[in-house]
Design a protein around this motif. Structure first.
Motif, PDB file in Angstrom:
ATOM      1  N   SER A 114       4.802   4.341  19.316  1.00  0.00           N
ATOM      2  CA  SER A 114       5.237   3.135  18.618  1.00  0.00           C
ATOM      3  C   SER A 114       5.828   3.502  17.262  1.00  0.00           C
ATOM      4  CB  SER A 114       4.060   2.174  18.418  1.00  0.00           C
ATOM      5  OG  SER A 114       3.512   1.793  19.662  1.00  0.00           O
ATOM      6  N   PRO A 115       6.964   2.899  16.893  1.00  0.00           N
ATOM      7  CA  PRO A 115       7.611   3.255  15.623  1.00  0.00           C
ATOM      8  C   PRO A 115       6.705   3.017  14.421  1.00  0.00           C
ATOM      9  CG  PRO A 115       9.067   1.930  16.997  1.00  0.00           C
ATOM     10  CD  PRO A 115       7.723   1.898  17.647  1.00  0.00           C
ATOM     11  N   GLY A 116       6.684   3.984  13.509  1.00  0.00           N
ATOM     12  CA  GLY A 116       5.962   3.814  12.256  1.00  0.00           C
ATOM     13  C   GLY A 116       4.469   3.948  12.351  1.00  0.00           C
ATOM     14  N   THR A 117       3.970   4.434  13.484  1.00  0.00           N
ATOM     15  CA  THR A 117       2.514   4.508  13.644  1.00  0.00           C
ATOM     16  C   THR A 117       2.050   5.915  13.987  1.00  0.00           C
ATOM     17  OG1 THR A 117       2.754   3.817  15.954  1.00  0.00           O
ATOM     18  CG2 THR A 117       2.282   2.094  14.334  1.00  0.00           C
ATOM     19  N   ARG A 118       2.761   6.909  13.526  1.00  0.00           N
ATOM     20  CA  ARG A 118       2.361   8.282  13.799  1.00  0.00           C
ATOM     21  C   ARG A 118       1.055   8.593  13.085  1.00  0.00           C
ATOM     22  NH1 ARG A 118       5.090  12.412  15.832  1.00  0.00           N
ATOM     23  NH2 ARG A 118       7.036  11.233  15.664  1.00  0.00           N
ATOM     24  N   SER A 119       0.143   9.217  13.791  1.00  0.00           N
ATOM     25  CA  SER A 119      -1.155   9.572  13.227  1.00  0.00           C
ATOM     26  C   SER A 119      -1.234  11.076  13.024  1.00  0.00           C
ATOM     27  CB  SER A 119      -2.275   9.125  14.173  1.00  0.00           C
ATOM     28  OG  SER A 119      -3.512   9.680  13.774  1.00  0.00           O
ATOM     29  N   PRO A 120      -1.939  11.524  11.953  1.00  0.00           N
ATOM     30  CA  PRO A 120      -2.119  12.967  11.779  1.00  0.00           C
ATOM     31  C   PRO A 120      -3.125  13.552  12.758  1.00  0.00           C
ATOM     32  CG  PRO A 120      -3.306  11.765  10.078  1.00  0.00           C
ATOM     33  CD  PRO A 120      -2.505  10.751  10.849  1.00  0.00           C
ATOM     34  N   PHE A 121      -3.737  12.686  13.577  1.00  0.00           N
ATOM     35  CA  PHE A 121      -4.747  13.138  14.531  1.00  0.00           C
ATOM     36  C   PHE A 121      -4.291  12.838  15.957  1.00  0.00           C
ATOM     37  CE2 PHE A 121      -6.825  11.472  10.694  1.00  0.00           C
ATOM     38  CZ  PHE A 121      -7.367  12.650  10.201  1.00  0.00           C
ATOM     39  N   PRO A 122      -4.617  13.715  16.906  1.00  0.00           N
ATOM     40  CA  PRO A 122      -4.273  13.444  18.302  1.00  0.00           C
ATOM     41  C   PRO A 122      -4.968  12.173  18.781  1.00  0.00           C
ATOM     42  CG  PRO A 122      -4.934  15.736  17.999  1.00  0.00           C
ATOM     43  CD  PRO A 122      -5.274  15.027  16.732  1.00  0.00           C
ATOM     44  N   PRO A 123      -4.309  11.391  19.645  1.00  0.00           N
ATOM     45  CA  PRO A 123      -4.936  10.171  20.154  1.00  0.00           C
ATOM     46  C   PRO A 123      -6.292  10.428  20.801  1.00  0.00           C
ATOM     47  CG  PRO A 123      -2.606  10.186  20.699  1.00  0.00           C
ATOM     48  CD  PRO A 123      -2.921  11.533  20.105  1.00  0.00           C
ATOM     49  N   GLU A 124      -6.412  11.565  21.501  1.00  0.00           N
ATOM     50  CA  GLU A 124      -7.692  11.884  22.142  1.00  0.00           C
ATOM     51  C   GLU A 124      -8.805  11.994  21.113  1.00  0.00           C
ATOM     52  OE1 GLU A 124      -4.393  13.201  24.788  1.00  0.00           O
ATOM     53  OE2 GLU A 124      -4.839  13.428  22.648  1.00  0.00           O
ATOM     54  N   ASP A 125      -8.499  12.617  19.953  1.00  0.00           N
ATOM     55  CA  ASP A 125      -9.510  12.757  18.906  1.00  0.00           C
ATOM     56  C   ASP A 125      -9.856  11.406  18.285  1.00  0.00           C
ATOM     57  OD1 ASP A 125      -9.401  15.432  19.427  1.00  0.00           O
ATOM     58  OD2 ASP A 125      -8.429  16.001  17.540  1.00  0.00           O
ATOM     59  N   LEU A 126      -8.849  10.570  18.100  1.00  0.00           N
ATOM     60  CA  LEU A 126      -9.094   9.240  17.543  1.00  0.00           C
ATOM     61  C   LEU A 126     -10.022   8.439  18.448  1.00  0.00           C
ATOM     62  CD1 LEU A 126      -5.510   8.265  16.339  1.00  0.00           C
ATOM     63  CD2 LEU A 126      -7.482   8.713  14.877  1.00  0.00           C
ATOM     64  N   LEU A 127      -9.748   8.495  19.754  1.00  0.00           N
ATOM     65  CA  LEU A 127     -10.575   7.738  20.687  1.00  0.00           C
ATOM     66  C   LEU A 127     -11.991   8.302  20.741  1.00  0.00           C
ATOM     67  CD1 LEU A 127     -10.834   5.512  22.769  1.00  0.00           C
ATOM     68  CD2 LEU A 127      -9.975   7.101  24.497  1.00  0.00           C
ATOM     69  N   HIS A 169     -15.564  -3.770  24.351  1.00  0.00           N
ATOM     70  CA  HIS A 169     -15.369  -3.092  23.065  1.00  0.00           C
ATOM     71  C   HIS A 169     -14.641  -1.764  23.274  1.00  0.00           C
ATOM     72  CE1 HIS A 169     -18.997  -5.334  21.105  1.00  0.00           C
ATOM     73  NE2 HIS A 169     -17.903  -6.061  21.112  1.00  0.00           N
ATOM     74  N   ILE A 170     -15.077  -0.996  24.258  1.00  0.00           N
ATOM     75  CA  ILE A 170     -14.463   0.308  24.501  1.00  0.00           C
ATOM     76  C   ILE A 170     -13.050   0.137  25.041  1.00  0.00           C
ATOM     77  CG2 ILE A 170     -14.648   2.472  25.784  1.00  0.00           C
ATOM     78  CD1 ILE A 170     -16.686   2.087  23.513  1.00  0.00           C
ATOM     79  N   TRP A 171     -12.847  -0.856  25.882  1.00  0.00           N
ATOM     80  CA  TRP A 171     -11.503  -1.120  26.399  1.00  0.00           C
ATOM     81  C   TRP A 171     -10.566  -1.484  25.246  1.00  0.00           C
ATOM     82  CZ3 TRP A 171      -9.967  -5.774  30.028  1.00  0.00           C
ATOM     83  CH2 TRP A 171      -8.645  -5.611  30.433  1.00  0.00           C
ATOM     84  N   ALA A 172     -11.045  -2.333  24.325  1.00  0.00           N
ATOM     85  CA  ALA A 172     -10.216  -2.726  23.185  1.00  0.00           C
ATOM     86  C   ALA A 172      -9.886  -1.514  22.310  1.00  0.00           C
ATOM     87  CB  ALA A 172     -10.931  -3.790  22.359  1.00  0.00           C
ATOM     88  N   MET A 173     -10.864  -0.640  22.116  1.00  0.00           N
ATOM     89  CA  MET A 173     -10.631   0.550  21.307  1.00  0.00           C
ATOM     90  C   MET A 173      -9.627   1.483  22.001  1.00  0.00           C
ATOM     91  SD  MET A 173     -13.498   3.245  19.861  1.00  0.00           S
ATOM     92  CE  MET A 173     -14.612   1.876  19.581  1.00  0.00           C
ATOM     93  N   SER A 174      -9.801   1.677  23.289  1.00  0.00           N
ATOM     94  CA  SER A 174      -8.895   2.540  24.043  1.00  0.00           C
ATOM     95  C   SER A 174      -7.484   1.961  24.030  1.00  0.00           C
ATOM     96  CB  SER A 174      -9.384   2.678  25.491  1.00  0.00           C
ATOM     97  OG  SER A 174     -10.695   3.189  25.542  1.00  0.00           O
ATOM     98  N   HIS A 175      -7.377   0.675  24.261  1.00  0.00           N
ATOM     99  CA  HIS A 175      -6.069   0.021  24.281  1.00  0.00           C
ATOM    100  C   HIS A 175      -5.386   0.119  22.924  1.00  0.00           C
ATOM    101  CE1 HIS A 175      -3.129  -2.678  26.111  1.00  0.00           C
ATOM    102  NE2 HIS A 175      -3.093  -3.349  24.981  1.00  0.00           N
ATOM    103  N   GLY A 176      -6.171  -0.048  21.857  1.00  0.00           N
ATOM    104  CA  GLY A 176      -5.604   0.056  20.519  1.00  0.00           C
ATOM    105  C   GLY A 176      -5.059   1.440  20.223  1.00  0.00           C
ATOM    106  N   VAL A 177      -5.791   2.466  20.612  1.00  0.00           N
ATOM    107  CA  VAL A 177      -5.319   3.837  20.404  1.00  0.00           C
ATOM    108  C   VAL A 177      -4.040   4.073  21.202  1.00  0.00           C
ATOM    109  CG1 VAL A 177      -5.851   6.274  20.843  1.00  0.00           C
ATOM    110  CG2 VAL A 177      -7.574   4.791  19.814  1.00  0.00           C
ATOM    111  N   VAL A 178      -4.019   3.588  22.443  1.00  0.00           N
ATOM    112  CA  VAL A 178      -2.817   3.734  23.266  1.00  0.00           C
ATOM    113  C   VAL A 178      -1.624   3.057  22.601  1.00  0.00           C
ATOM    114  CG1 VAL A 178      -1.725   3.011  25.423  1.00  0.00           C
ATOM    115  CG2 VAL A 178      -4.011   4.006  25.462  1.00  0.00           C
ATOM    116  N   GLU A 179      -1.810   1.793  22.216  1.00  0.00           N
ATOM    117  CA  GLU A 179      -0.713   1.015  21.677  1.00  0.00           C
ATOM    118  C   GLU A 179      -0.184   1.583  20.358  1.00  0.00           C
ATOM    119  OE1 GLU A 179       0.974  -1.782  23.021  1.00  0.00           O
ATOM    120  OE2 GLU A 179      -0.010  -0.690  24.637  1.00  0.00           O
TER     121      GLU A 179
END
Length: 205
Positions: free
Chosen positions: A174-187, A158-168
């Motif tokens: 990735s085009p069109g997937t900019r987040s208003p939050f830093p990836p570290e915060d999302l994870l 589960h954690i690997w899938a979540m980490s991989h998803g945030v990375v990807e």
């Protein structure tokens, strides 16, 4: 750059380094062995002294990536001790940090379609690296009541899938997937929600 043929210093590593550059630029299937040879400054024929084909070259890039990954994960795990929660969270952050710092290796490892069973060396180091996350999950799962405790392999998956998803989606541009939050915060917040659901963290008031 002039062709240096078989007199190149460390041709094998030069080809791996060239493949990593090309993987970052074009993806694991977007380049040829001839392009890797040109990047390394040697003739295409010289490649076959070390690699049977492009997949063999990418597999070596993946193996080297897993070596780095395993060392980083083990260091993260140890740095979080003696807290099981600290070790678990540290391994999640290390996964994200690895993907950002070593994108070519990351793609060769997880997005190239190369099986970790391709050769014994690749399999051994992949098991070592991915086993750290499972070990951290097993340590933490002991704090969950037995009747609500998922198997450690499921927990780490589960954690690997979540980490991989945030990375990807958010950490590799990735085009069109900019987040208003830093990836570290999302994870971190995603893992927090997951752990609260298992009763491992107190719920916010």
């Amino acid at each position: 750059m002039p062709k240096r043929g078989y007199h190149h210093g460390n041709l094998r590593q030069a080809l791996v380094d060239a493949s990593l550059t090309l993987i970052e630029e074009k993806g694991p299937t977007g380049f040829t062995l001839s392009e890797a040879a040109k990047q390394a400054g040697v003739t295409p024929a010289a490649v076959y002294r070390h690699f049977e084909g492009r997949e063999d070259l990418i597999a070596e890039a993946a193996r080297q990536g897993y070596e780095i990954f395993a060392d980083l994960m083990e260091h993260a795990y140890e740095s979080g001790q003696p807290s099981a929660l600290g070790a678990f969270e540290a391994t999640g952050r290390a996964y994200l940090a690895f993907a950002r710092k070593f994108p070519g290796h990351y793609v060769a490892m997880f997005e190239s379609g190369i099986s970790i069973q391709r050769n014994a060396e690749l399999h051994a180091v992949a098991v070592r690296g991915l086993g750290v996350l499972e070990r951290a999950a097993a340590d933490l799962s002991r704090h969950i009541p037995e009747d609500r405790r998922p198997p450690p392999q499921m927990f780490s998956a589960h954690i690997w899938a979540m980490s991989h998803g945030v990375v990807e989606l958010f950490a590799r541009g990735s085009p069109g997937t900019r987040s208003p939050f830093p990836p570290e915060d999302l994870l971190e917040t995603g893992i927090g929600v997951y752990l609260r659901g298992l009763g491992l963290l107190e719920r916010d008031a």
